[in-house]
Design a protein around this motif. Structure first.
Motif, short mmCIF file in Angstrom:
data_model
loop_
_atom_site.label_atom_id
_atom_site.label_comp_id
_atom_site.label_asym_id
_atom_site.label_seq_id
_atom_site.Cartn_x
_atom_site.Cartn_y
_atom_site.Cartn_z
N ASN A 89 2.75 4.38 8.07
CA ASN A 89 2.17 3.33 7.25
C ASN A 89 0.79 3.79 6.80
OD1 ASN A 89 4.12 1.11 7.37
ND2 ASN A 89 3.70 1.16 9.55
N ILE A 90 0.46 3.60 5.55
CA ILE A 90 -0.83 4.02 5.04
C ILE A 90 -1.88 3.02 5.50
CG2 ILE A 90 -2.18 4.49 2.97
CD1 ILE A 90 0.48 5.39 1.65
N LEU A 91 -2.87 3.52 6.20
CA LEU A 91 -3.95 2.69 6.74
C LEU A 91 -5.13 2.61 5.79
CD1 LEU A 91 -4.97 1.11 9.22
CD2 LEU A 91 -5.85 3.28 10.10
N LEU A 92 -5.40 3.72 5.09
CA LEU A 92 -6.53 3.79 4.17
C LEU A 92 -6.19 4.77 3.07
CD1 LEU A 92 -9.58 3.10 3.59
CD2 LEU A 92 -10.11 5.17 4.91
N ILE A 121 5.24 13.14 1.38
CA ILE A 121 5.94 12.43 0.31
C ILE A 121 5.45 11.00 0.35
CG2 ILE A 121 8.17 11.70 -0.62
CD1 ILE A 121 9.43 13.99 1.05
N MET A 122 4.99 10.52 -0.80
CA MET A 122 4.53 9.13 -0.88
C MET A 122 5.63 8.27 -1.50
SD MET A 122 0.52 9.48 -1.85
CE MET A 122 0.19 7.79 -1.36
N TRP A 123 5.85 7.15 -0.88
CA TRP A 123 6.86 6.18 -1.31
C TRP A 123 6.17 4.84 -1.57
CZ3 TRP A 123 11.83 8.13 -1.55
CH2 TRP A 123 12.10 9.29 -0.82
N PRO A 124 6.74 3.99 -2.43
CA PRO A 124 6.13 2.68 -2.66
C PRO A 124 6.21 1.75 -1.45
CG PRO A 124 8.06 3.00 -4.10
CD PRO A 124 7.85 4.26 -3.33
N SER A 125 7.23 1.97 -0.58
CA SER A 125 7.39 1.12 0.60
C SER A 125 8.31 1.84 1.59
CB SER A 125 8.00 -0.23 0.23
OG SER A 125 9.34 -0.05 -0.19
N MET A 176 0.81 -1.19 0.00
CA MET A 176 0.00 0.00 0.00
C MET A 176 0.85 1.26 0.00
SD MET A 176 -3.20 0.70 2.43
CE MET A 176 -4.70 1.03 1.60
N GLY A 177 2.11 1.18 0.38
CA GLY A 177 2.98 2.34 0.33
C GLY A 177 3.33 2.87 1.71
N TYR A 178 4.04 3.97 1.70
CA TYR A 178 4.54 4.60 2.91
C TYR A 178 4.52 6.10 2.71
CZ TYR A 178 7.25 4.88 7.21
OH TYR A 178 7.66 5.12 8.50
N LEU A 179 4.30 6.85 3.77
CA LEU A 179 4.17 8.29 3.65
C LEU A 179 5.00 9.00 4.70
CD1 LEU A 179 1.12 10.24 2.73
CD2 LEU A 179 2.17 10.85 4.90
N ASP A 180 5.74 10.01 4.29
CA ASP A 180 6.41 10.93 5.21
C ASP A 180 5.59 12.19 5.26
OD1 ASP A 180 8.72 9.55 6.09
OD2 ASP A 180 9.75 9.99 4.21
N GLY A 181 5.27 12.68 6.46
CA GLY A 181 4.50 13.90 6.62
C GLY A 181 5.32 14.97 7.32
N TYR A 182 5.08 16.22 6.95
CA TYR A 182 5.83 17.36 7.46
C TYR A 182 4.90 18.53 7.73
CZ TYR A 182 9.57 14.75 5.17
OH TYR A 182 10.43 13.77 4.77
N VAL A 183 5.17 19.27 8.79
CA VAL A 183 4.49 20.52 9.08
C VAL A 183 5.55 21.51 9.51
CG1 VAL A 183 2.73 21.69 10.47
CG2 VAL A 183 2.43 19.28 9.87
N CYS A 184 5.49 22.72 8.95
CA CYS A 184 6.45 23.76 9.33
C CYS A 184 5.80 25.13 9.21
CB CYS A 184 7.72 23.68 8.49
SG CYS A 184 7.51 24.01 6.73
#
Length: 117
Positions: free
Chosen positions: A112-115, A71-75, A1-9
């Motif tokens: 980890n992407i849940l949905l 940022i979305m990554w495949p894994s 399902m992929g992997y996501l890095d999230g950022y707030v600044c």
């Protein structure tokens, strides 16, 4: 399902164009190292909270705007390798390519992407 890095600044509002250019250059490098998608959003309706909020979390000042990015990554494995390569890339030389915001107030994490509908 992929992997996501999230950022707030918090970015100085008058540096919006500089931030966009900085982010666009970084996005190309992230994609070079395996990212599938890079999204940068500029706060438009980001209210202050009483207990917690995006502005409070990044200690947003009156002349700053909250930015939320991912940022979305495949894994996670691709992300780990890609991020390691990104950090070694010349784009990360802070003397030659300083960030147009206070990196000490950057919040980030891997998820980890849940949905994904």
């Amino acid at each position: 399902m992929g992997y996501l890095d999230g950022y707030v600044c918090a970015v100085p509002t008058d540096k919006r164009d500089e931030y966009r250019e900085h982010s666009e250059a970084a996005a190309h490098v992230f994609k070079k190292y395996g990212a599938e998608r890079v999204v940068e959003t500029w706060g438009d309706d980001v209210p202050d909270g009483e207990v917690t909020s995006f502005p409070m979390a990044v200690q947003c000042k009156e002349n700053e705007t909250v930015v939320f990015s991912w940022i979305m990554w495949p894994s996670k494995a691709v992300r780990d390798e890609g991020m390691a390569n990104f950090m070694k890339d010349p784009i990360c030389d802070m003397e030659k390519n300083p960030m147009p915001f206070d990196g000490k107030r950057l919040i980030y994490g891997g998820f980890n992407i849940l949905l994904d509908v």
